[in-house]
Scaffold this active site. Sequence first.
Site, PDB file in Angstrom:
ATOM      1  CG  ASP A  86      -3.529  14.328  -4.863  1.00 16.87           C
ATOM      2  OD1 ASP A  86      -2.546  13.629  -4.557  1.00 16.87           O
ATOM      3  OD2 ASP A  86      -4.425  13.940  -5.630  1.00 16.87           O
ATOM      4  CG  ASN A 120      -0.582   8.994   2.525  1.00 14.58           C
ATOM      5  OD1 ASN A 120      -0.812  10.151   2.872  1.00 14.58           O
ATOM      6  ND2 ASN A 120      -0.938   8.537   1.322  1.00 14.58           N
TER       7      ASN A 120
END
Length: 253
Positions: free
Chosen positions: A33, A81
Amino acid sequence: MNFRDLVYRLYARRVEGRLDHDQVPKHIGVILDGNRRWAKASGGSAVQGHQAGADKISELLGWCDETDVEVVTLWMLSTDNFDRPEHELKPLLGIIENTVRNLAADGRWRVHHVGTLDLLPPETQTVLKEAEEATSYIDGIIVNVAVGYGGRQEIADAVRSLLLEHAEKGTSFEDLAEVVSTDLISEHLYTRGQPDPDLVIRTSGEQRLSGFMLWQSAHSEYYFCEVFWPAFRKVDFLRALRDYAARHRRYGA
Protein backbone atom coordinates in the site's frame (compact mmCIF):
# COMPACT_ATOMS: atom_id res chain seq x y z
CA MET A 1 28.20 5.98 0.28
CA ASN A 2 27.28 8.85 2.60
CA PHE A 3 27.26 8.76 6.40
CA ARG A 4 23.51 8.21 6.59
CA ASP A 5 23.67 5.16 4.32
CA LEU A 6 26.53 3.75 6.36
CA VAL A 7 24.61 4.13 9.62
CA TYR A 8 21.54 2.54 8.05
CA ARG A 9 23.52 -0.48 6.81
CA LEU A 10 25.19 -0.97 10.17
CA TYR A 11 21.84 -0.78 11.96
CA ALA A 12 20.21 -3.22 9.51
CA ARG A 13 23.11 -5.63 10.00
CA ARG A 14 22.73 -5.36 13.77
CA VAL A 15 18.99 -6.11 13.63
CA GLU A 16 19.58 -9.02 11.25
CA GLY A 17 22.33 -10.43 13.47
CA ARG A 18 19.93 -10.62 16.40
CA LEU A 19 17.17 -12.28 14.40
CA ASP A 20 16.29 -15.81 15.50
CA HIS A 21 15.64 -17.75 12.29
CA ASP A 22 13.69 -20.36 14.26
CA GLN A 23 11.13 -17.64 15.02
CA VAL A 24 10.76 -16.38 11.44
CA PRO A 25 7.23 -16.64 10.01
CA LYS A 26 6.91 -19.30 7.32
CA HIS A 27 4.18 -17.46 5.43
CA ILE A 28 4.09 -13.68 5.14
CA GLY A 29 1.25 -11.76 3.54
CA VAL A 30 2.03 -8.23 2.34
CA ILE A 31 -0.47 -5.50 1.51
CA LEU A 32 1.56 -3.34 -0.87
CA ASP A 33 0.00 0.00 0.00
CA GLY A 34 1.00 3.59 -0.65
CA ASN A 35 2.27 3.61 -4.24
CA ARG A 36 0.16 6.58 -5.34
CA ARG A 37 0.82 8.61 -2.19
CA TRP A 38 4.55 7.95 -2.52
CA ALA A 39 4.42 9.20 -6.12
CA LYS A 40 2.45 12.29 -5.16
CA ALA A 41 4.90 13.14 -2.38
CA SER A 42 7.82 12.83 -4.80
CA GLY A 43 6.14 14.77 -7.58
CA GLY A 44 5.53 11.75 -9.82
CA SER A 45 2.50 10.17 -11.44
CA ALA A 46 0.40 7.28 -10.16
CA VAL A 47 1.90 5.06 -12.87
CA GLN A 48 5.41 5.92 -11.68
CA GLY A 49 4.35 5.03 -8.15
CA HIS A 50 2.99 1.65 -9.22
CA GLN A 51 6.18 0.92 -11.15
CA ALA A 52 8.34 1.84 -8.16
CA GLY A 53 6.21 -0.47 -6.03
CA ALA A 54 6.62 -3.29 -8.55
CA ASP A 55 10.39 -2.80 -8.56
CA LYS A 56 10.45 -3.20 -4.77
CA ILE A 57 9.02 -6.73 -4.94
CA SER A 58 12.26 -8.39 -6.05
CA GLU A 59 14.06 -6.81 -3.07
CA LEU A 60 11.43 -8.11 -0.66
CA LEU A 61 11.66 -11.64 -2.04
CA GLY A 62 15.44 -11.52 -1.71
CA TRP A 63 15.09 -10.59 1.96
CA CYS A 64 12.55 -13.39 2.46
CA ASP A 65 14.94 -15.85 0.85
CA GLU A 66 17.74 -14.77 3.19
CA THR A 67 15.57 -15.27 6.27
CA ASP A 68 14.05 -18.67 5.37
CA VAL A 69 10.50 -17.53 4.66
CA GLU A 70 8.69 -20.22 2.63
CA VAL A 71 5.53 -18.52 1.32
CA VAL A 72 4.88 -14.88 0.42
CA THR A 73 1.49 -13.51 -0.64
CA LEU A 74 1.60 -10.15 -2.42
CA TRP A 75 -1.66 -8.21 -2.75
CA MET A 76 -1.12 -6.48 -6.07
CA LEU A 77 -4.68 -5.74 -7.24
CA SER A 78 -7.91 -6.00 -5.29
CA THR A 79 -11.41 -6.46 -6.63
CA ASP A 80 -12.13 -2.91 -5.40
CA ASN A 81 -9.32 -1.57 -7.59
CA PHE A 82 -11.45 -2.23 -10.68
CA ASP A 83 -13.37 0.92 -9.74
CA ARG A 84 -10.33 3.04 -10.62
CA PRO A 85 -10.40 5.08 -13.84
CA GLU A 86 -9.35 3.31 -17.04
CA HIS A 87 -6.36 5.61 -17.59
CA GLU A 88 -4.87 4.34 -14.31
CA LEU A 89 -6.11 0.74 -14.31
CA LYS A 90 -4.83 -0.18 -17.77
CA PRO A 91 -1.17 0.76 -17.16
CA LEU A 92 -1.37 -0.80 -13.69
CA LEU A 93 -2.40 -4.11 -15.24
CA GLY A 94 0.50 -3.80 -17.68
CA ILE A 95 2.92 -3.27 -14.79
CA ILE A 96 1.48 -6.30 -12.99
CA GLU A 97 1.85 -8.44 -16.12
CA ASN A 98 5.50 -7.44 -16.53
CA THR A 99 6.16 -8.05 -12.85
CA VAL A 100 4.67 -11.54 -12.99
CA ARG A 101 6.71 -12.34 -16.11
CA ASN A 102 9.87 -11.20 -14.33
CA LEU A 103 9.06 -13.29 -11.26
CA ALA A 104 8.65 -16.36 -13.45
CA ALA A 105 11.82 -15.62 -15.42
CA ASP A 106 13.88 -15.20 -12.23
CA GLY A 107 14.01 -18.96 -11.74
CA ARG A 108 13.92 -18.89 -7.94
CA TRP A 109 10.22 -18.45 -7.20
CA ARG A 110 7.20 -20.68 -7.64
CA VAL A 111 4.48 -18.31 -8.82
CA HIS A 112 0.87 -19.00 -7.90
CA HIS A 113 -2.10 -16.79 -8.70
CA VAL A 114 -4.71 -16.11 -6.03
CA GLY A 115 -7.82 -14.29 -7.13
CA THR A 116 -10.67 -14.54 -9.62
CA LEU A 117 -9.31 -14.98 -13.15
CA ASP A 118 -12.64 -14.20 -14.79
CA LEU A 119 -12.47 -10.60 -13.56
CA LEU A 120 -9.20 -9.99 -15.41
CA PRO A 121 -8.53 -9.12 -19.06
CA PRO A 122 -7.56 -12.10 -21.28
CA GLU A 123 -3.93 -10.95 -21.58
CA THR A 124 -3.54 -10.75 -17.80
CA GLN A 125 -5.13 -14.18 -17.40
CA THR A 126 -2.68 -15.64 -19.90
CA VAL A 127 0.34 -14.13 -18.18
CA LEU A 128 -0.73 -15.49 -14.80
CA LYS A 129 -1.45 -18.98 -16.15
CA GLU A 130 1.85 -19.15 -18.05
CA ALA A 131 3.85 -17.97 -15.04
CA GLU A 132 2.23 -20.58 -12.83
CA GLU A 133 2.84 -23.37 -15.33
CA ALA A 134 6.44 -22.31 -16.03
CA THR A 135 7.41 -22.31 -12.34
CA SER A 136 5.40 -25.27 -11.07
CA TYR A 137 8.54 -27.42 -10.79
CA ILE A 138 10.60 -24.88 -8.81
CA ASP A 139 11.43 -25.79 -5.23
CA GLY A 140 11.73 -22.24 -3.94
CA ILE A 141 9.59 -19.69 -2.16
CA ILE A 142 5.94 -19.91 -3.17
CA VAL A 143 4.98 -16.43 -4.34
CA ASN A 144 1.23 -15.92 -4.33
CA VAL A 145 0.37 -13.01 -6.59
CA ALA A 146 -3.02 -11.72 -5.45
CA VAL A 147 -4.44 -10.12 -8.59
CA GLY A 148 -8.16 -9.51 -8.84
CA TYR A 149 -8.33 -10.64 -5.23
CA GLY A 150 -10.94 -9.98 -2.56
CA GLY A 151 -11.28 -11.86 0.71
CA ARG A 152 -15.07 -12.11 0.58
CA GLN A 153 -14.92 -13.13 -3.07
CA GLU A 154 -12.46 -15.91 -2.16
CA ILE A 155 -14.81 -17.33 0.45
CA ALA A 156 -17.74 -17.14 -1.97
CA ASP A 157 -15.66 -18.88 -4.66
CA ALA A 158 -14.61 -21.57 -2.17
CA VAL A 159 -18.20 -22.31 -1.20
CA ARG A 160 -19.25 -22.35 -4.86
CA SER A 161 -16.43 -24.76 -5.71
CA LEU A 162 -17.41 -26.99 -2.79
CA LEU A 163 -21.06 -27.08 -3.87
CA LEU A 164 -20.22 -27.84 -7.50
CA GLU A 165 -17.82 -30.63 -6.51
CA HIS A 166 -20.47 -32.37 -4.43
CA ALA A 167 -23.18 -31.75 -6.99
CA GLU A 168 -21.08 -33.66 -9.51
CA LYS A 169 -20.82 -36.51 -7.00
CA GLY A 170 -24.57 -36.50 -6.49
CA THR A 171 -24.31 -35.56 -2.81
CA SER A 172 -27.63 -34.41 -1.38
CA PHE A 173 -27.86 -31.08 0.48
CA GLU A 174 -28.70 -32.95 3.65
CA ASP A 175 -25.58 -35.14 3.37
CA LEU A 176 -23.42 -32.13 2.46
CA ALA A 177 -24.69 -30.21 5.49
CA GLU A 178 -23.51 -33.09 7.65
CA VAL A 179 -19.92 -32.97 6.40
CA VAL A 180 -19.29 -29.23 5.85
CA SER A 181 -16.46 -28.03 8.08
CA THR A 182 -13.84 -25.31 8.18
CA ASP A 183 -11.26 -27.79 6.93
CA LEU A 184 -13.44 -28.71 3.97
CA ILE A 185 -13.94 -25.09 3.00
CA SER A 186 -10.19 -24.46 3.38
CA GLU A 187 -9.56 -27.15 0.77
CA HIS A 188 -11.32 -24.94 -1.79
CA LEU A 189 -9.56 -21.66 -1.07
CA TYR A 190 -7.09 -20.11 -3.53
CA THR A 191 -4.29 -21.07 -1.12
CA ARG A 192 -5.35 -24.67 -0.53
CA GLY A 193 -2.46 -26.84 0.55
CA GLN A 194 -0.48 -23.89 1.91
CA PRO A 195 0.02 -22.82 5.52
CA ASP A 196 -2.00 -19.83 6.66
CA PRO A 197 -0.05 -16.57 6.95
CA ASP A 198 1.78 -16.21 10.25
CA LEU A 199 2.40 -12.51 9.67
CA VAL A 200 0.57 -9.88 7.62
CA ILE A 201 2.44 -6.66 6.86
CA ARG A 202 0.69 -3.53 5.62
CA THR A 203 2.66 -0.48 4.56
CA SER A 204 1.63 3.21 4.33
CA GLY A 205 0.36 3.58 7.89
CA GLU A 206 -3.17 2.31 7.24
CA GLN A 207 -4.32 -0.03 10.00
CA ARG A 208 -6.93 -2.25 8.40
CA LEU A 209 -7.00 -5.48 6.38
CA SER A 210 -9.37 -4.24 3.66
CA GLY A 211 -10.50 -7.83 3.08
CA PHE A 212 -7.06 -9.41 2.72
CA MET A 213 -7.07 -13.18 3.35
CA LEU A 214 -10.06 -12.95 5.68
CA TRP A 215 -10.32 -16.71 6.17
CA GLN A 216 -6.62 -17.52 6.40
CA SER A 217 -5.63 -14.65 8.71
CA ALA A 218 -7.85 -15.67 11.65
CA HIS A 219 -4.75 -16.32 13.78
CA SER A 220 -2.23 -14.14 11.93
CA GLU A 221 -0.12 -11.47 13.58
CA TYR A 222 -0.32 -8.00 12.01
CA TYR A 223 2.41 -5.43 11.51
CA PHE A 224 1.52 -1.94 10.30
CA CYS A 225 4.42 0.06 8.89
CA GLU A 226 4.29 3.83 8.39
CA VAL A 227 6.38 3.98 5.20
CA PHE A 228 4.85 3.84 1.73
CA TRP A 229 5.50 0.59 -0.10
CA PRO A 230 8.07 1.91 -2.64
CA ALA A 231 10.12 3.27 0.29
CA PHE A 232 9.99 0.01 2.28
CA ARG A 233 13.54 -0.93 3.33
CA LYS A 234 15.23 -4.07 4.52
CA VAL A 235 15.42 -2.66 8.02
CA ASP A 236 11.62 -2.18 7.98
CA PHE A 237 11.25 -5.82 6.98
CA LEU A 238 13.64 -6.98 9.70
CA ARG A 239 11.81 -4.90 12.30
CA ALA A 240 8.58 -6.64 11.32
CA LEU A 241 10.24 -10.04 11.79
CA ARG A 242 11.74 -8.96 15.10
CA ASP A 243 8.37 -7.71 16.31
CA TYR A 244 6.73 -10.97 15.25
CA ALA A 245 9.35 -13.07 17.06
CA ALA A 246 8.71 -11.16 20.29
CA ARG A 247 5.01 -11.98 20.31
CA HIS A 248 3.50 -15.01 22.06
CA ARG A 249 1.02 -16.71 19.77
CA ARG A 250 -1.71 -18.46 21.78
CA TYR A 251 -4.25 -19.31 19.03
CA GLY A 252 -7.05 -18.49 21.45
CA ALA A 253 -5.75 -20.76 24.20
